[in-house]
Scaffold this active site. Structure first.
Site, short mmCIF file in Angstrom:
data_model
loop_
_atom_site.label_atom_id
_atom_site.label_comp_id
_atom_site.label_asym_id
_atom_site.label_seq_id
_atom_site.Cartn_x
_atom_site.Cartn_y
_atom_site.Cartn_z
N LYS A 164 0.92 -1.31 0.00
CA LYS A 164 0.26 -0.15 0.12
C LYS A 164 0.79 1.08 -0.15
O LYS A 164 0.49 2.32 -0.58
CB LYS A 164 -0.73 0.07 1.18
CG LYS A 164 -2.24 -0.88 1.19
CD LYS A 164 -3.03 -0.73 2.21
CE LYS A 164 -4.21 -1.42 2.31
NZ LYS A 164 -5.40 -1.20 3.07
N ASN A 178 -4.98 1.90 -1.92
CA ASN A 178 -5.69 0.61 -1.80
C ASN A 178 -6.09 0.56 -3.34
O ASN A 178 -6.85 -0.74 -3.48
CB ASN A 178 -6.42 0.54 -0.71
CG ASN A 178 -7.87 1.11 -0.97
OD1 ASN A 178 -7.98 2.15 -1.54
ND2 ASN A 178 -8.99 0.51 -0.45
N ASP A 211 -10.23 3.19 1.63
CA ASP A 211 -10.48 2.77 3.07
C ASP A 211 -11.21 3.95 3.95
O ASP A 211 -11.92 3.67 4.68
CB ASP A 211 -9.14 2.34 3.70
CG ASP A 211 -8.62 1.02 3.10
OD1 ASP A 211 -9.61 0.23 2.77
OD2 ASP A 211 -7.43 0.77 3.30
N GLY A 270 -1.25 2.78 12.82
CA GLY A 270 -0.78 2.08 11.34
C GLY A 270 -1.44 2.49 10.23
O GLY A 270 -2.01 3.51 10.40
N ALA A 283 -4.05 1.51 8.63
CA ALA A 283 -5.42 1.44 8.70
C ALA A 283 -5.70 2.80 9.47
O ALA A 283 -6.92 3.42 9.21
CB ALA A 283 -6.07 0.28 9.36
N LEU A 301 -12.11 -2.38 13.65
CA LEU A 301 -11.63 -2.50 11.97
C LEU A 301 -11.44 -4.15 11.69
O LEU A 301 -11.58 -4.46 10.51
CB LEU A 301 -10.13 -1.64 11.70
CG LEU A 301 -10.66 -0.29 11.81
CD1 LEU A 301 -9.22 0.18 11.36
CD2 LEU A 301 -11.66 0.50 11.68
P1 NAP Z 1 -0.24 -1.97 11.36
O1 NAP Z 1 0.08 -1.16 10.17
O2 NAP Z 1 0.50 -3.09 11.50
O3 NAP Z 1 -0.60 -1.05 12.76
C1 NAP Z 1 -1.32 -1.63 13.68
C2 NAP Z 1 -1.14 -0.70 14.85
O4 NAP Z 1 -1.45 -1.46 15.92
C3 NAP Z 1 0.24 0.00 15.08
O5 NAP Z 1 -0.23 1.27 16.01
C4 NAP Z 1 0.78 -1.05 16.06
O6 NAP Z 1 1.76 -0.42 16.94
C5 NAP Z 1 -0.39 -1.49 16.95
N1 NAP Z 1 -0.14 -3.02 17.33
C6 NAP Z 1 0.10 -3.87 16.43
N2 NAP Z 1 0.30 -5.06 17.36
C7 NAP Z 1 0.18 -4.71 18.49
C8 NAP Z 1 0.30 -5.30 19.84
N3 NAP Z 1 0.56 -6.48 19.87
N4 NAP Z 1 0.16 -4.62 20.79
C9 NAP Z 1 -0.23 -3.06 20.85
N5 NAP Z 1 -0.16 -2.54 19.79
C10 NAP Z 1 -0.15 -3.23 18.63
O7 NAP Z 1 -1.82 -2.65 10.93
P2 NAP Z 1 -3.05 -2.01 10.03
O8 NAP Z 1 -2.74 -2.25 8.50
O9 NAP Z 1 -3.03 -0.43 10.44
O10 NAP Z 1 -4.19 -2.95 10.35
C11 NAP Z 1 -4.91 -2.67 11.71
C12 NAP Z 1 -6.20 -3.64 11.96
O11 NAP Z 1 -7.16 -2.94 11.04
C13 NAP Z 1 -5.88 -4.99 11.47
O12 NAP Z 1 -6.43 -5.88 12.12
C14 NAP Z 1 -6.51 -5.12 9.71
O13 NAP Z 1 -7.06 -6.30 9.63
C15 NAP Z 1 -7.55 -4.01 10.27
N6 NAP Z 1 -7.90 -3.56 8.74
C16 NAP Z 1 -9.27 -3.37 8.35
C17 NAP Z 1 -9.67 -2.91 7.17
C18 NAP Z 1 -11.10 -3.09 6.89
O14 NAP Z 1 -11.70 -2.91 5.77
N7 NAP Z 1 -12.07 -3.41 7.86
C19 NAP Z 1 -8.83 -2.34 6.42
C20 NAP Z 1 -7.56 -2.28 6.88
C21 NAP Z 1 -7.25 -2.84 8.08
P3 NAP Z 1 3.35 -0.55 16.78
O15 NAP Z 1 3.53 0.63 15.85
O16 NAP Z 1 3.86 -0.18 18.21
O17 NAP Z 1 3.86 -1.70 16.43
#
Ligand code: NAP
Length: 286
Positions: free
Chosen positions: A70, A91, A106, A132, A134, A225
């Site tokens: 992305k 996306n 998104d 992150g 999303a 999400l």
């Molecule tokens: P990402 O870029 O990996 O970011 C995740 C965020 O969560 C970061 O701030 C990260 O903190 C934090 N995090 C990750 N693991 C953690 C843990 N074990 N404890 C505490 N904080 C944690 O992920 P993303 O792409 O933003 O996606 C996030 C969620 O949204 C996922 O579940 C994804 O499936 C969902 N999503 C849904 C849609 C939809 O259409 N519904 C679209 C996109 C994403 P750090 O920076 O400290 O690691």
């Protein structure tokens, strides 16, 4: 039936086998009866440039982009729409007259899902857990829909602080450690609470962000999400607390419908897309 006239669209990601987009988009295509086909294409990060140039050469009308491409796709495109530029992630790509144009659906997907749940963003106070990719789309959606203030709760404040500089011209924004007292205070007065971390996503369904539910009033609308599982531990706790809830499926459907409109110029049936997701949920492997 697919013929030489069929227009091709699809999704690139790595891995991609578990994507629900082909099922959802092909259901919408079939409903309208247009001559399009949507396929999933695994693209290794080292071959991203070759892969997207290949799609252009092959006459694809466009494609969705998912993890891990992305952000890295941005410098490879001819144009980026202003919203995708602000979010810093693409996306959806439309290929038009030999040009590849990047969008981010998104953001609008999340806001449309909220609206369909009768939640009005304008004038409200929101708390977002996670910072992150999303989260960035959600933040921009909330800002463009008139949110009054935004608090981001994270485990690592220093990592998330650049968000303040990025968005402070548009919104009163605060980044807090979610174990701090000041964060707990903010929880008491929020209208909207969103989990944008992967905590609780399958297979780690016992995980949840650290929220003290006794601080949260029943008027707070709570969103996750995550769409697998359909109801996370976070949402189950919110429900027990008496809050209205929304899972990530609405956002998934609406971002897909917005991409469909960009490629075809036609509105997708979100009911058909949602039905297809319900069907897929009962099939092993999804
Ligand atoms: P990402 O870029 O990996 O970011 C995740 C965020 O969560 C970061 O701030 C990260 O903190 C934090 N995090 C990750 N693991 C953690 C843990 N074990 N404890 C505490 N904080 C944690 O992920 P993303 O792409 O933003 O996606 C996030 C969620 O949204 C996922 O579940 C994804 O499936 C969902 N999503 C849904 C849609 C939809 O259409 N519904 C679209 C996109 C994403 P750090 O920076 O400290 O690691």
């Amino acid at each position: 039936m697919f013929t030489g006239k069929t227009k091709n669209i699809g999704i690139i990601g790595y891995p991609i086998e578990h994507s629900l987009s082909p099922a959802m988009q092909n259901a919408a295509i079939k409903k309208i009866g247009i001559d399009y086909s949507y396929i999933a294409m695994p693209v290794n990060p080292y071959q991203l440039k070759q892969a997207i140039l290949g799609l252009k050469v092959l006459g694809f009308k466009g494609f969705n982009v998912t993890i891990p491409h992305k952000i890295n796709i941005i410098p490879l495109l001819d144009e980026i729409d202003d919203h995708a530029k602000m979010i810093g992630a693409v996306n959806t790509v439309v290929i038009q007259q030999g040009k590849m144009i990047g969008y981010n659906t998104d953001s609008v997907g999340f806001i449309t899902a909220l609206e369909k749940n009768n939640f009005t963003v304008h004038g409200k106070h929101a708390i977002l857990l996670g910072a992150g990719g999303a989260a960035l789309a959600v933040i921009w959606g909330l800002i463009t829909s008139g949110i009054t203030s935004l608090t981001i709760g994270v485990r690592n404040v220093n990592k998330a602080k650049p968000l303040i500089t990025k968005f402070e011209n548009y919104i009163k924004i605060n980044v807090l450690d979610w174990s701090d007292k000041s964060f707990h205070l903010a929880l008491k007065s929020c209208d909207l609470l969103i989990n944008a971390t992967p905590l609780g996503m399958a297979p780690y369904i016992e995980q949840t962000p650290p929220v003290e539910w006794e601080l949260i009033t029943k008027k707070t609308f709570v969103c996750d999400l995550i769409y697998n599982p359909i109801s996370t531990k976070f949402l189950n706790l919110a429900k027990e607390n008496g809050n209205h809830i929304m899972n990530g499926e609405g956002m998934l459907v609406e971002q897909g419908a917005a991409a469909f409109k960009l490629w075809t110029g036609l509105p997708a049936s979100t009911e058909v897309m949602q039905d297809k997701l319900n069907f897929c949920r009962n099939i092993e492997g999804f």
